[in-house]
Design an enzyme around this catalytic site. Structure first.
Site, short mmCIF file in Angstrom:
data_model
loop_
_atom_site.label_atom_id
_atom_site.label_comp_id
_atom_site.label_asym_id
_atom_site.label_seq_id
_atom_site.Cartn_x
_atom_site.Cartn_y
_atom_site.Cartn_z
CG ASP A 183 2.54 -32.55 -30.56
OD1 ASP A 183 2.75 -33.18 -31.60
OD2 ASP A 183 2.92 -31.37 -30.40
CB SER A 184 -0.10 -36.56 -34.06
OG SER A 184 0.54 -37.70 -33.55
CG ASP A 225 5.87 -34.74 -30.12
OD1 ASP A 225 7.04 -34.38 -30.39
OD2 ASP A 225 5.05 -35.09 -30.99
CD GLU A 255 6.62 -29.40 -33.53
OE1 GLU A 255 6.37 -28.22 -33.86
OE2 GLU A 255 5.76 -30.31 -33.56
CD GLU A 259 5.49 -33.34 -39.91
OE1 GLU A 259 5.93 -33.42 -38.75
OE2 GLU A 259 4.28 -33.33 -40.19
#
Ligand code: KIV
Length: 264
Positions: free
Chosen positions: A44-45, A83, A115, A182
């Site tokens: 989703d970056s 994502d 996440e 991360e």
């Protein structure tokens, strides 16, 4: 080369470091896949790199579906993970199953990524029980950027480090096939990697992880708005593109392009 799947990716732990990159479009996905990268993430970056948002929060399910479909069409060997965007799996387990199911049915991806730590286990278990492979993501979780007070290294205090180890163990026990770590200290990432039996994929988490992932735009020098310390730039495509565009403009203005060989 055979198509990578969750089992063959898991089997790489301790045998061979796993190389992962993001891709958001057909052409890039093809090149990444042909380079032998084992895992491609439709991150989703893309909210930042493709759509110009400041964070990943505005990214919608429809936008992720659109990019995931394009990436899938370009890949033959790598495992493709998408994502789940912000608020597509947080509201309820039922919602998460419905949305993850849509990604699996409509885009041809092989797995989803969500996440969050131990508190995310009910959703992760429900997805896996329903046949949807899940990749975890702990440490700096960009969808929680506001709650974290910015893009900061996580797990620096000993309490936070202990919680991260527990989170990673909970996710591994819940059945994820890999976990993104991360922006956490390298020593902590190494300890987590040794404590669980599924591969850890680091981004800003040091060399002790079982694999690494970078945002492709960052490593190619295509996204200069934010350059975290953990990025290594392997090319300067922004400069190369600028140069090509300037040369093209110059040649158009001076009637050098099109030449005879480009004309009918
Ligand atoms: O969205 C993304 O690209 C990611 C990677 C940074 C792991 O989640």
């Amino acid at each position: 080369m055979k198509k990578w799947n969750v089992n063959s990716i898991k089997a790489l732990k301790g045998e061979c470091k796993i190389s992962c990159l993001t891709a958001y479009d057909y052409t890039t996905a093809r090149i990444v896949d042909q380079s032998g990268i084992q895992l491609i993430l439709v991150g989703d970056s893309l909210g930042m790199t493709m759509l110009g948002y400041k964070t990943t929060l505005p990214v919608t399910i429809d936008q992720m579906l659109h990019h995931a479909e394009a990436v899938s069409r370009g890949v033959t060997d790598a495992i493709v993970v998408v994502d789940m965007p912000f608020m597509s799996y947080q509201i309820s387990v039922e919602d998460a199953i419905r949305n993850a199911g849509m990604f699996m049915k409509d885009t041809g991806v092989d797995a989803v990524k969500v996440e969050g730590g131990a508190f995310r286990v009910p959703v992760i278990k429900a997805l896996i029980e329903n046949g949807i492979p899940v990749m975890g993501h702990v440490g700096l979780t960009p969808q929680s950027v506001h709650a974290m007070g910015g893009y900061k290294v996580q797990g620096k205090k000993s309490d936070d480090a202990i919680k991260l180890i527990e989170d990673a163990k909970a996710l591994a026990d819940a059945g994820v096939f890999a976990i993104v770590l991360e922006c956490i200290p390298a020593e902590l990432a190494k300890e987590i990697s040794q404590a669980i039996d599924v591969p850890t994929i680091g981004i800003g988490a040091g060399v002790g992880c079982d694999g690494q992932i970078l945002v492709t735009h960052d490593m190619l020098g295509l996204y200069s708005e934010l350059t975290p310390k953990f990025v290594k730039q392997y090319a300067d495509l922004e400069a190369a593109m600028r140069e090509a565009f300037k040369q093209y403009k110059d040649e158009v203005e001076n009637s050098v392009f099109p030449a005879v060989e480009h004309s009918f």
